[in-house]
Design a protein around this motif. Structure first.
Motif, PDB file in Angstrom:
ATOM      1  N   THR A  77      26.886  17.107  27.423  1.00  0.00           N
ATOM      2  CA  THR A  77      26.170  17.914  28.333  1.00  0.00           C
ATOM      3  C   THR A  77      27.179  18.034  29.739  1.00  0.00           C
ATOM      4  O   THR A  77      27.586  19.190  30.200  1.00  0.00           O
ATOM      5  N   ASP A  78      27.802  16.932  29.908  1.00  0.00           N
ATOM      6  CA  ASP A  78      29.082  16.963  31.093  1.00  0.00           C
ATOM      7  C   ASP A  78      29.990  17.815  30.434  1.00  0.00           C
ATOM      8  O   ASP A  78      30.649  18.588  31.178  1.00  0.00           O
ATOM      9  N   SER A  79      30.398  17.447  29.167  1.00  0.00           N
ATOM     10  CA  SER A  79      31.541  18.217  28.663  1.00  0.00           C
ATOM     11  C   SER A  79      31.126  19.870  28.852  1.00  0.00           C
ATOM     12  O   SER A  79      32.264  20.590  29.031  1.00  0.00           O
ATOM     13  N   GLU A  80      30.068  20.214  28.529  1.00  0.00           N
ATOM     14  CA  GLU A  80      29.695  21.704  28.427  1.00  0.00           C
ATOM     15  C   GLU A  80      29.715  22.076  29.938  1.00  0.00           C
ATOM     16  O   GLU A  80      30.391  23.245  30.047  1.00  0.00           O
ATOM     17  N   ALA A  81      29.210  21.234  30.672  1.00  0.00           N
ATOM     18  CA  ALA A  81      29.465  21.994  32.210  1.00  0.00           C
ATOM     19  C   ALA A  81      30.755  22.083  32.765  1.00  0.00           C
ATOM     20  O   ALA A  81      30.942  23.156  33.387  1.00  0.00           O
ATOM     21  N   ASN A  82      31.614  21.142  32.381  1.00  0.00           N
ATOM     22  CA  ASN A  82      33.036  21.243  32.803  1.00  0.00           C
ATOM     23  C   ASN A  82      33.761  22.382  32.089  1.00  0.00           C
ATOM     24  O   ASN A  82      34.648  23.044  32.784  1.00  0.00           O
TER      25      ASN A  82
ATOM     26  N   ARG B  51      32.500  25.028  31.096  1.00  0.00           N
ATOM     27  CA  ARG B  51      31.861  26.335  31.618  1.00  0.00           C
ATOM     28  C   ARG B  51      32.555  26.600  33.089  1.00  0.00           C
ATOM     29  O   ARG B  51      32.991  27.497  33.430  1.00  0.00           O
ATOM     30  N   GLU B  52      32.608  25.327  33.844  1.00  0.00           N
ATOM     31  CA  GLU B  52      33.445  25.767  35.098  1.00  0.00           C
ATOM     32  C   GLU B  52      34.872  25.979  35.044  1.00  0.00           C
ATOM     33  O   GLU B  52      35.193  27.009  35.800  1.00  0.00           O
ATOM     34  N   ASN B  53      35.361  25.549  33.836  1.00  0.00           N
ATOM     35  CA  ASN B  53      36.963  25.773  33.934  1.00  0.00           C
ATOM     36  C   ASN B  53      36.974  27.147  33.364  1.00  0.00           C
ATOM     37  O   ASN B  53      37.839  28.043  33.871  1.00  0.00           O
ATOM     38  N   ARG B  54      36.181  27.651  32.558  1.00  0.00           N
ATOM     39  CA  ARG B  54      36.244  29.195  32.108  1.00  0.00           C
ATOM     40  C   ARG B  54      35.746  29.989  33.507  1.00  0.00           C
ATOM     41  O   ARG B  54      36.495  31.091  33.482  1.00  0.00           O
ATOM     42  N   LYS B  55      35.108  29.721  34.139  1.00  0.00           N
ATOM     43  CA  LYS B  55      34.701  30.531  35.522  1.00  0.00           C
ATOM     44  C   LYS B  55      35.873  30.597  36.317  1.00  0.00           C
ATOM     45  O   LYS B  55      36.111  31.559  36.725  1.00  0.00           O
ATOM     46  N   GLN B  56      36.509  29.625  36.607  1.00  0.00           N
ATOM     47  CA  GLN B  56      37.945  29.502  37.400  1.00  0.00           C
ATOM     48  C   GLN B  56      38.741  30.421  36.869  1.00  0.00           C
ATOM     49  O   GLN B  56      39.362  31.175  37.594  1.00  0.00           O
ATOM     50  N   GLN B  57      38.823  30.426  35.598  1.00  0.00           N
ATOM     51  CA  GLN B  57      39.910  31.339  34.653  1.00  0.00           C
ATOM     52  C   GLN B  57      39.759  32.806  35.097  1.00  0.00           C
ATOM     53  O   GLN B  57      40.524  33.507  35.228  1.00  0.00           O
ATOM     54  N   ARG B  58      38.351  32.984  34.872  1.00  0.00           N
ATOM     55  CA  ARG B  58      37.912  34.389  34.783  1.00  0.00           C
ATOM     56  C   ARG B  58      38.192  34.767  36.344  1.00  0.00           C
ATOM     57  O   ARG B  58      38.815  35.981  36.549  1.00  0.00           O
ATOM     58  N   LEU B  59      37.718  34.060  37.433  1.00  0.00           N
ATOM     59  CA  LEU B  59      38.143  34.345  38.692  1.00  0.00           C
ATOM     60  C   LEU B  59      39.450  34.678  39.115  1.00  0.00           C
ATOM     61  O   LEU B  59      39.994  35.506  39.737  1.00  0.00           O
ATOM     62  N   LEU B  60      40.429  33.797  38.648  1.00  0.00           N
ATOM     63  CA  LEU B  60      41.794  33.879  38.781  1.00  0.00           C
ATOM     64  C   LEU B  60      42.168  35.228  38.517  1.00  0.00           C
ATOM     65  O   LEU B  60      43.333  35.777  38.810  1.00  0.00           O
ATOM     66  N   LYS B  61      42.113  35.370  37.025  1.00  0.00           N
ATOM     67  CA  LYS B  61      42.550  36.664  36.283  1.00  0.00           C
ATOM     68  C   LYS B  61      41.872  37.776  37.227  1.00  0.00           C
ATOM     69  O   LYS B  61      42.887  38.612  37.432  1.00  0.00           O
ATOM     70  N   ALA B  62      40.858  37.969  37.752  1.00  0.00           N
ATOM     71  CA  ALA B  62      40.219  38.997  38.228  1.00  0.00           C
ATOM     72  C   ALA B  62      40.711  39.151  39.738  1.00  0.00           C
ATOM     73  O   ALA B  62      40.936  40.145  40.288  1.00  0.00           O
ATOM     74  N   ALA B  63      41.314  38.069  40.153  1.00  0.00           N
ATOM     75  CA  ALA B  63      41.826  38.281  41.687  1.00  0.00           C
ATOM     76  C   ALA B  63      43.048  38.864  41.447  1.00  0.00           C
ATOM     77  O   ALA B  63      43.413  39.705  42.601  1.00  0.00           O
ATOM     78  N   LYS B  64      44.066  38.928  40.740  1.00  0.00           N
ATOM     79  CA  LYS B  64      45.063  39.531  40.162  1.00  0.00           C
ATOM     80  C   LYS B  64      46.178  39.253  41.596  1.00  0.00           C
ATOM     81  O   LYS B  64      46.755  40.209  42.325  1.00  0.00           O
ATOM     82  N   LEU B  65      46.237  37.988  41.757  1.00  0.00           N
ATOM     83  CA  LEU B  65      47.209  37.611  42.841  1.00  0.00           C
ATOM     84  C   LEU B  65      48.497  37.844  42.822  1.00  0.00           C
ATOM     85  O   LEU B  65      49.142  37.760  41.550  1.00  0.00           O
ATOM     86  N   LYS B  66      49.185  38.419  43.628  1.00  0.00           N
ATOM     87  CA  LYS B  66      50.629  38.877  43.721  1.00  0.00           C
ATOM     88  C   LYS B  66      51.584  37.872  43.210  1.00  0.00           C
ATOM     89  O   LYS B  66      52.559  37.834  42.241  1.00  0.00           O
ATOM     90  N   LEU B  67      51.249  36.453  43.756  1.00  0.00           N
ATOM     91  CA  LEU B  67      52.068  35.428  43.338  1.00  0.00           C
ATOM     92  C   LEU B  67      51.440  34.020  42.744  1.00  0.00           C
ATOM     93  O   LEU B  67      50.276  33.947  43.209  1.00  0.00           O
ATOM     94  N   SER B  68      51.873  33.324  42.001  1.00  0.00           N
ATOM     95  CA  SER B  68      51.419  32.209  41.520  1.00  0.00           C
ATOM     96  C   SER B  68      51.735  31.083  42.480  1.00  0.00           C
ATOM     97  O   SER B  68      52.507  30.326  42.309  1.00  0.00           O
ATOM     98  N   ALA B  69      50.851  31.051  43.539  1.00  0.00           N
ATOM     99  CA  ALA B  69      50.827  30.168  44.652  1.00  0.00           C
ATOM    100  C   ALA B  69      49.838  28.870  44.718  1.00  0.00           C
ATOM    101  O   ALA B  69      48.665  29.119  44.162  1.00  0.00           O
TER     102      ALA B  69
END
Length: 251
Positions: free
Chosen positions: A44-49, A51-69
């Protein structure tokens, strides 16, 4: 049976749990001494981690930040008036949770966009939604939304973003329609969500750059009254960090 279980876990979109179970199967010596409850907790810890990682990647992709900062790469040695204590506080993202704003001003090349994108990345990693726009692109997107009938939905989507980043504020004069668009955006976001503004102009020139005193008062009152401020100065960091020597520059 194990293969069937792995297949079912993946069909149920429990890939983190499936990968953890596979690891337990492939490394029996590591896990055989654990109780059922302990092994289940690892799954269950692995599943929670995962999901959290996938959420972070979705948010970063949606942000469309100009720079990889990245916050770890911010330069505090360059003499531009950036206080490490201020950034350390902002990187905690409490100001986003409180729906406060951030105004970053300074000359071209002083690192405004990098700081904003580093803060945006940090916010994404902490679970906040972020979106970067140059103000000209934001205004163009709203103009197109008016043309195709999706203007109201576009405003609603902007209002929901936890941290909206607007770059190049005041670089070009605004039309009457654009001033009204900005008013709609700031009114929707006022004390609900956070906005980062970057500009080469000092804040005392923003009224003039908006071009209409009445709307300028309304827009800037909503933007400035609960805003943190970073005022950068000094020579362009791009010039100092250039990899080209004088002899390498093309004539």
């Amino acid at each position: 049976m194990i293969q069937q279980t792995l297949t079912q876990l993946r069909e149920l979109r429990l890939s983190g749990m499936a990968n953890s179970l596979l690891s337990q199967i492939e490394q029996p010596a590591t896990y055989e001494g654990l109780s059922f409850e302990e092994r289940l907790q690892l799954l269950t810890d692995s599943e929670a981690n995962d999901r959290e990682n996938r959420k972070q990647q979705r948010l970063l992709k949606a942000a469309k930040l100009k720079l990889s900062a990245h916050a770890r790469d911010i330069d505090y040695q360059h003499p531009r008036g950036l206080k490490q204590s201020v950034m350390a506080s902002l990187l905690q993202c409490h100001w986003i949770n409180k729906a406060q704003n951030l105004l970053i001003t300074g000359p071209c090349g002083s690192g405004k966009t990098y700081l904003a994108c580093a803060l945006g990345e940090t916010a994404c990693l902490q679970g906040y939604s972020v979106k970067y726009y140059r103000i000209s692109r934001l205004m163009l997107a709203l103009t197109q939304a008016k043309a195709d009938g999706s203007y109201s939905k576009a405003l609603q989507n902007l209002a929901k973003i936890d941290c909206l980043i607007i770059d190049d504020w005041g670089l070009e004069p605004l039309t009457a329609a654009q001033r009204n668009d900005l008013m709609e955006i700031m009114d929707d976001r006022h004390e609900e969500t956070s906005t980062i503004i970057m500009s080469q102009l000092p804040t005392d020139q923003w009224y003039q750059s908006i071009g209409d005193n009445t709307l300028a008062d309304a827009i800037l009152d909503r933007l400035m009254h609960n805003a943190h401020r970073i005022k950068l100065k000094g020579e362009s960091m791009r010039k100092i960090q250039s990899n080209l020597t004088d002899g390498e520059h093309l004539e």
